[in-house]
Every structure is written in structure tokens, then in C-alpha cells.
Design an enzyme around this catalytic site. Structure first.
Site, PDB file in Angstrom:
ATOM      1  N   HIS A   1       0.765  -1.154   0.647  1.00  0.00           N
ATOM      2  CA  HIS A   1       0.090  -0.269  -0.153  1.00  0.00           C
ATOM      3  C   HIS A   1       0.980   1.629   0.309  1.00  0.00           C
ATOM      4  CE1 HIS A   1      -3.979  -1.879   0.345  1.00  0.00           C
ATOM      5  NE2 HIS A   1      -3.345  -2.574   1.259  1.00  0.00           N
TER       6      HIS A   1
ATOM      7  N   ASP B   1       3.411   9.547  -1.142  1.00  0.00           N
ATOM      8  CA  ASP B   1       2.138   8.819  -0.695  1.00  0.00           C
ATOM      9  C   ASP B   1       2.125   7.845  -1.253  1.00  0.00           C
ATOM     10  OD1 ASP B   1      -0.166   7.844   0.762  1.00  0.00           O
ATOM     11  OD2 ASP B   1      -1.128  10.257   0.823  1.00  0.00           O
TER      12      ASP B   1
HETATM   13  P1  ADQ Z   1      -3.254   6.321   4.992  1.00  0.00           P
HETATM   14  O1  ADQ Z   1      -1.433   6.287   4.866  1.00  0.00           O
HETATM   15  O2  ADQ Z   1      -4.044   6.112   5.993  1.00  0.00           O
HETATM   16  O3  ADQ Z   1      -3.101   4.902   3.822  1.00  0.00           O
HETATM   17  P2  ADQ Z   1      -4.846   7.500   2.978  1.00  0.00           P
HETATM   18  O4  ADQ Z   1      -5.377   7.025   1.842  1.00  0.00           O
HETATM   19  O5  ADQ Z   1      -4.875   8.698   2.707  1.00  0.00           O
HETATM   20  O6  ADQ Z   1      -3.840   7.316   4.246  1.00  0.00           O
HETATM   21  O7  ADQ Z   1      -6.537   6.911   3.671  1.00  0.00           O
HETATM   22  C1  ADQ Z   1      -6.838   7.390   5.358  1.00  0.00           C
HETATM   23  C2  ADQ Z   1      -7.952   7.662   5.109  1.00  0.00           C
HETATM   24  O8  ADQ Z   1      -9.009   7.432   6.152  1.00  0.00           O
HETATM   25  C3  ADQ Z   1      -9.683   7.508   4.646  1.00  0.00           C
HETATM   26  O9  ADQ Z   1      -9.678   7.079   4.502  1.00  0.00           O
HETATM   27  C4  ADQ Z   1     -10.048   8.902   4.979  1.00  0.00           C
HETATM   28  O10 ADQ Z   1     -10.591   8.928   4.835  1.00  0.00           O
HETATM   29  C5  ADQ Z   1      -9.861   8.568   6.277  1.00  0.00           C
HETATM   30  N1  ADQ Z   1      -9.553   9.825   7.368  1.00  0.00           N
HETATM   31  C6  ADQ Z   1      -8.123  10.579   7.725  1.00  0.00           C
HETATM   32  N2  ADQ Z   1      -7.861  10.695   8.385  1.00  0.00           N
HETATM   33  C7  ADQ Z   1      -9.537  11.033   9.358  1.00  0.00           C
HETATM   34  C8  ADQ Z   1     -10.703  11.499  10.160  1.00  0.00           C
HETATM   35  N3  ADQ Z   1     -10.166  12.460  10.997  1.00  0.00           N
HETATM   36  N4  ADQ Z   1     -11.861  10.977  11.094  1.00  0.00           N
HETATM   37  C9  ADQ Z   1     -12.080   9.684   9.985  1.00  0.00           C
HETATM   38  N5  ADQ Z   1     -11.247   9.431   9.170  1.00  0.00           N
HETATM   39  C10 ADQ Z   1     -10.032   9.753   8.492  1.00  0.00           C
HETATM   40  C11 ADQ Z   1      -1.805   4.128   3.348  1.00  0.00           C
HETATM   41  C12 ADQ Z   1      -1.131   4.638   2.260  1.00  0.00           C
HETATM   42  C13 ADQ Z   1      -2.033   5.089   1.163  1.00  0.00           C
HETATM   43  C14 ADQ Z   1      -2.732   4.679   0.896  1.00  0.00           C
HETATM   44  C15 ADQ Z   1      -3.717   3.260   0.933  1.00  0.00           C
HETATM   45  C16 ADQ Z   1      -4.573   2.955   0.453  1.00  0.00           C
HETATM   46  O11 ADQ Z   1      -0.764   5.467   2.835  1.00  0.00           O
HETATM   47  O12 ADQ Z   1      -0.964   5.820   0.319  1.00  0.00           O
HETATM   48  O13 ADQ Z   1      -3.470   5.193  -0.191  1.00  0.00           O
HETATM   49  O14 ADQ Z   1      -2.862   2.804   2.444  1.00  0.00           O
HETATM   50  O15 ADQ Z   1      -3.811   1.664  -0.028  1.00  0.00           O
END
Ligand code: ADQ
Length: 500
Positions: free
Chosen positions: A177, A386
Site C-alpha cells: 500500500h 504517499d
Molecule cells: P494512509 O496513509 O492511512 O493509507 P490515505 O490513503 O489518505 O492514507 O487514507 C486515509 C483514510 O483515513 C481515508 O480513508 C480517510 O477518509 C480516513 N481519515 C483520515 N482522517 C480522518 C479523520 N479525521 N476521521 C475519519 N477518517 C479519516 C495507506 C497509504 C496510502 C494509501 C492507502 C490505501 O499510506 O498512500 O492510499 O494506504 O492503499
């Protein structure tokens, strides 16, 4: 491991997802064990798939106990509505060495190109191996020979090797990921060869972008010298032929579109806007992590307010951050740094009760998240690095009717798909500020054209598309791929000398 309780196999499903963290974090409270939903990109992505498949999910639930307790009760079967959950329990030293140490303190920064933040420590590595073996035992106990075992992410890179050692030819795939770094960074890792060796037991390894696939193949070539077909993404490995491909993760687009149409969410969005006043609203949503570029973004906003005084009192920036890895010192320092910057900017630019930055440090429900996206005129998604970034796609899904502007870092994997976003280099404060202004001033027709094109891509390449693509890649019969091409990198092409 003999002490593990035997479990009945799930008769319905042949798919088992294995990940470090699962959908819940369990905590012991006075009222018993409480389960709180976990917030992460991985959980957001896997949950809709496993709900459809009625499969099984093996993960650590965030709890630890003594070695004896862990062995004695390492499987606690939680029956949810749509899938079975097998909890793996870790000991306190394992949590420190494997999770905080090897995963968060070594592999995470290394894969995001923050080599100077990576700590290399043999004890941590030993713990990583032990925990991967423990997961393997649980997987072997809870699955049968024909089951498909879908391992998630860098926490469990050794798992395919441990599984196949006991069950040769097992159906295993890994989805990675996070970014896969260029070989000159990855090969710094003292255990790079062991990681690659473990992964080469997979039938298919998925990454988000072609760039990460290439980095991985180059690292395999550098470390192993096996035959590689770069054009078809095939590694003729020591154990099996491994397929490697770019399958960028999607979101449950319909869920977000539906949320955006719900009267309760629309009401909440209107409430958010009216509490802010008539301002232009910019939103960012991140796990609180140094890779997400939060301080840099806030500094760009400060630069904007300084250099373009006409925007003072007219912009409100909403930064929502979800607490993450709060046990790790570097993350606590980052939180303090962000709070200091927010305090400084608000102290400097608050005028007539107009506060330029609203900062929320808490997890939000899906409805609240959608309401915040809906309320915002612009989303600024500017990670320093990311794997993909789901927030960018979620914002687009909520704004799929045509309103809203997305500013995206070119260093997010999502930039490869979301080509109609405005881009801004998070390391370049001036470019960030200029792009925010360009987004605010964007002609209405052009704004709509861009958002509709973005929405088309998010809708077409959604979570179902992702899962279909994973299956298509995984289920190809390796025996049909033929011979390696003559120019493949069998031996002799290693770019490194031997280590004696
Ligand atoms: P993450 O680093 O966790 O994931 P991201 O893809 O942005 O990053 O996902 C974050 C998730 O958390 C989103 O679904 C978002 O809605 C949720 N979220 C963030 N802040 C929140 C809050 N305050 N309250 C509720 N929900 C919140 C890792 C990798 C990424 C990759 C994903 C999936 O680092 O690059 O996109 O896995 O493969």
C-alpha cells in the site's frame, strides 16, 4: 503455537485477508472489551471488499499480553455480520520491536524516501521475523490448502515465505500500500534480501503505480539477479513465477456519492459553512504523519496570507487530522509542531474574530467526513510522499456534481490517475500558494470540467474495479507465461559487487 485453539474454517469463503491492523482496535475497559473502528487507508479500502466476499480477516487488534496469554488466547473469534475476524495478539516487546520499531521506525520512513529517519536494529528485525511467523501460524491454522491468502502491506513481507515453507504452492498475493522506493534506497536496508525473498513466494504482488513496480523489479534485479521480464512484470523467481503489476486502489465511490446526497449530511455541511461565515473554505484531511506534509502546507498558507493580503479575512482553512501512532516520539513531536504553527498563524492573522485555521485533531464518522468535504470549496492534498492517497478520491466523489477544486501533490500515487487536478509541489511554498490562488480564481466552466473528469476516473476505477483487477492478475496461470525473454537479467547483470 500448539496452544492455539482450533477454529472451524469458514465454509462460505475461500479468501482470507491478512493485515497488521484490522477494522477494530480492542481495548479492555471496566465494561469489558470495547471495539473502536480503526482509521486508515488500508481499512477504508479492504472493508468494502471483504464485506462483498464474506471472507475472513486475520489481524492484530491492538491488544497485547504476556507471552503465555498471547499463545493461549491468540485467536479470539469475533463474528461480525459479514465476515469472520481472527484476532492475533502480540506481546508488549513484540509491539515495541516489530510494530513501533521495524514497521514504523524503519520500513515506513525508508519506503517514503526518508532514509535519515530509518533506524536499523537487529533486535527489531528479529521481532519482525517472530511476528511474521506468528501471523503465519494463525493463517495456516485458519485456512485450507485451496484458500487464497491476500496479505496487506509492508508489515508482513515475510509471511508469503513462511506460509509457503509449510504449504508449498500456497495461493498467496501481497498488496503493497505504500511507495516502493528506488533500489538505491531499498538496498540500504540490511535485510533487503530477506524481504525480497519472502515476497518472491507470491503469485502476484500489486503496487499502486508503474513507478513502484519498476522500483521493485530493479531492486529484485540488484539483489537477486533472477530473470525478469520488465515489459510483462514477471519475475522468474527461485520458488515460482511471480507476477507484479500496478493496480491503484479505488474507493467505494457510490458510498460517498450517496452520503453527499443524504439530507442529514447536506444539513451538516450547511451548518459547517454557516459557522465559518461567507469565506472560501479549504480543507485537508490526513492521518497525522510526517509524510503527509501538514507543516509544509500550513507554512504555504502563511506565505499566501503574507504575500497576498487581499485574501486576509476571506479564507478559512480546515485541517482535520486523525491521531496516529501516538506511542511513537516522532509523531508526538510532529503534533506539537503542527499545534505551534497553527497557534502562530491564528495569533498573527485572526482579525475581528475571523480565525484563518480551524484545526480538528480527532477521528470523524463517515457522515461527518462527507459533510466536511461537501462544505469545502477546495481540498488541498499535498503529501511529501504517499503510496496513493484515498482522501483525494473521497473528496472528488463527494463533489462529483462538479463543484470544488482539488490540489494534489505530484508525489502522491493518486496523481497518476487524477490528472485533471491542479498540482503543487509541497516543498515549494510559493508554488503551493500560487496554485491555491489559481484554484480560487479558476473559471467556473473550467472548474466544472476538471471536477467532472476527475469524478469519471474515480467512479470508473473504484473499489470494485480494483478488486476485479487484483483477481485478474492473481488468477492467471503462471505456467502459461512462457520463457523469460533473452535480455532478462539472469546473473551477470548485478550492479553490485559481492559482499564477502
Ligand atoms: P494512509 O496513509 O492511512 O493509507 P490515505 O490513503 O489518505 O492514507 O487514507 C486515509 C483514510 O483515513 C481515508 O480513508 C480517510 O477518509 C480516513 N481519515 C483520515 N482522517 C480522518 C479523520 N479525521 N476521521 C475519519 N477518517 C479519516 C495507506 C497509504 C496510502 C494509501 C492507502 C490505501 O499510506 O498512500 O492510499 O494506504 O492503499
Amino acid at each position: 503455537m500448539d496452544l492455539l485453539k482450533p477454529l472451524k474454517l469458514n465454509p462460505r469463503g475461500g479468501l482470507t485477508v491478512v493485515s497488521n491492523r484490522g477494522p477494530y482496535t480492542f481495548r479492555k475497559t471496566a465494561r469489558g472489551i470495547q471495539a473502536t473502528p480503526s482509521v486508515s487507508g488500508l481499512v477504508s479500502a479492504i472493508q468494502p471488499v471483504i464485506e462483498q466476499i464474506h471472507g475472513r480477516w486475520v489481524a492484530w487488534g491492538g491488544r497485547y499480553g504476556t507471552e503465555e496469554e498471547t499463545l493461549g488466547r491468540s485467536l479470539t473469534l469475533q463474528k461480525t455480520d459479514k465476515w469472520l475476524f481472527h484476532e492475533v495478539m502480540l506481546t508488549e516487546p513484540e509491539t515495541a520491536g516489530y510494530y513501533e520499531g521495524m514497521c514504523n521506525g524503519c520500513l515506513w520512513p525508508l519506503c517514503h524516501n526518508f532514509i535519515e529517519k530509518s533506524v536499523f536494529d537487529e533486535e527489531m528485525w528479529g521481532s519482525y521475523r517472530r511476528v511474521n511467523r506468528k501471523f503465519a501460524e494463525v493463517v495456516l491454522q485458519t485456512t485450507g490448502p485451496g484458500d487464497m491468502i491476500w496479505v496487506q502491506d509492508f508489515h508482513l513481507a515475510l509471511l508469503p515465505g513462511y506460509i509457503c515453507r509449510q504449504r508449498p504452492g500456497a495461493r498467496v498475493s501481497v498488496f503493497w500500500h505504500i511507495p516502493f522506493p528506488p533500489p538505491e534506497i531499498f538496498t540500504v536496508l540490511p535485510w533487503a534480501k530477506e524481504i525480497i525473498k519472502g515476497l518472491l513466494n507470491c503469485e502476484f504482488i500489486g503496487f499502486h503505480t508503474e513507478g513502484y513496480v519498476r522500483n521493485f523489479l530493479l531492486s529484485v534485479r540488484e539483489i537477486y539477479g533472477v530473470a525478469i521480464d520488465f515489459a510483462r512484470g514477471l519475475i522468474f523467481g527461485p520458488e515460482r513465477i511471480v507476477r507484479v503489476g500496478a493496480v491503484p486502489i479505488g474507493i467505494d465511490c457510490r458510498e460517498f456519492e450517496n452520503l453527499a446526497a443524504q439530507p442529514g449530511v447536506i444539513r451538516k455541511a450547511a451548518g459547517i459553512r454557516s459557522s465559518i461565515g461567507g469565506d472560501y473554505v479549504i480543507i485537508s484531511v490526513d492521518r497525522l504523519d510526517y509524510t503527509k506534509g501538514i507543516p509544509e502546507r500550513l507554512q504555504a498558507l502563511e506565505y499566501l496570507l503574507e504575500s497576498r493580503p487581499e485574501y486576509k479575512g476571506k479564507l478559512t482553512f480546515v485541517q482535520i487530522a486523525v491521531p496516529s501512532r501516538t506511542d511513537v516520539a516522532a509523531y508526538r513531536r510532529l503534533r506539537r509542531q503542527i499545534e505551534e504553527i497553527v497557534g502562530r498563524i491564528n495569533g498573527k492573522y485572526t482579525k475581528n474574530f475571523h480565525v484563518p485555521i480551524r484545526y480538528l485533531f480527532k477521528p470523524l464518522s463517515r457522515e461527518d467526513l462527507a459533510a466536511h468535504y461537501l462544505a469545502a470549496d477546495m481540498a488541498v492534498v499535498t503529501p511529501l510522499k504517499d503510496g496513493l492517497n484515498l482522501v483525494a478520491k473521497e473528496y472528488v466523489a463527494v463533489k462529483s456534481g462538479g463543484g470544488g477544486v482539488l490540489i494534489l501533490s505530484p508525489f502522491a500515487g493518486a496523481a497518476v490517475q487524477l490528472t485533471e487536478a491542479l498540482t503543487a509541489n509541497p516543498y515549494n511554498l510559493r508554488e503551493m500558494a500560487n496554485q491555491i490562488v489559481a484554484g480560487i480564481e479558476l473559471d467556473v466552466t473550467e472548474k466544472k470540467r476538471r471536477m467532472l473528469a476527475l469524478a469519471r476516473s474515480v467512479r470508473e476505477e473504484d473499489i470494485n474495479w480494483w478488486w476485479q483487477k487484483i483477481q485478474q492478475n492473481w488468477l492467471i496461470d503462471s505456467e502459461t507465461v512462457g520463457e523469460p525473454p533473452p535480455d532478462s537479467s539472469i546473473g551477470g547483470m548485478l550492479t553490485r559487487g559481492a559482499v564477502l
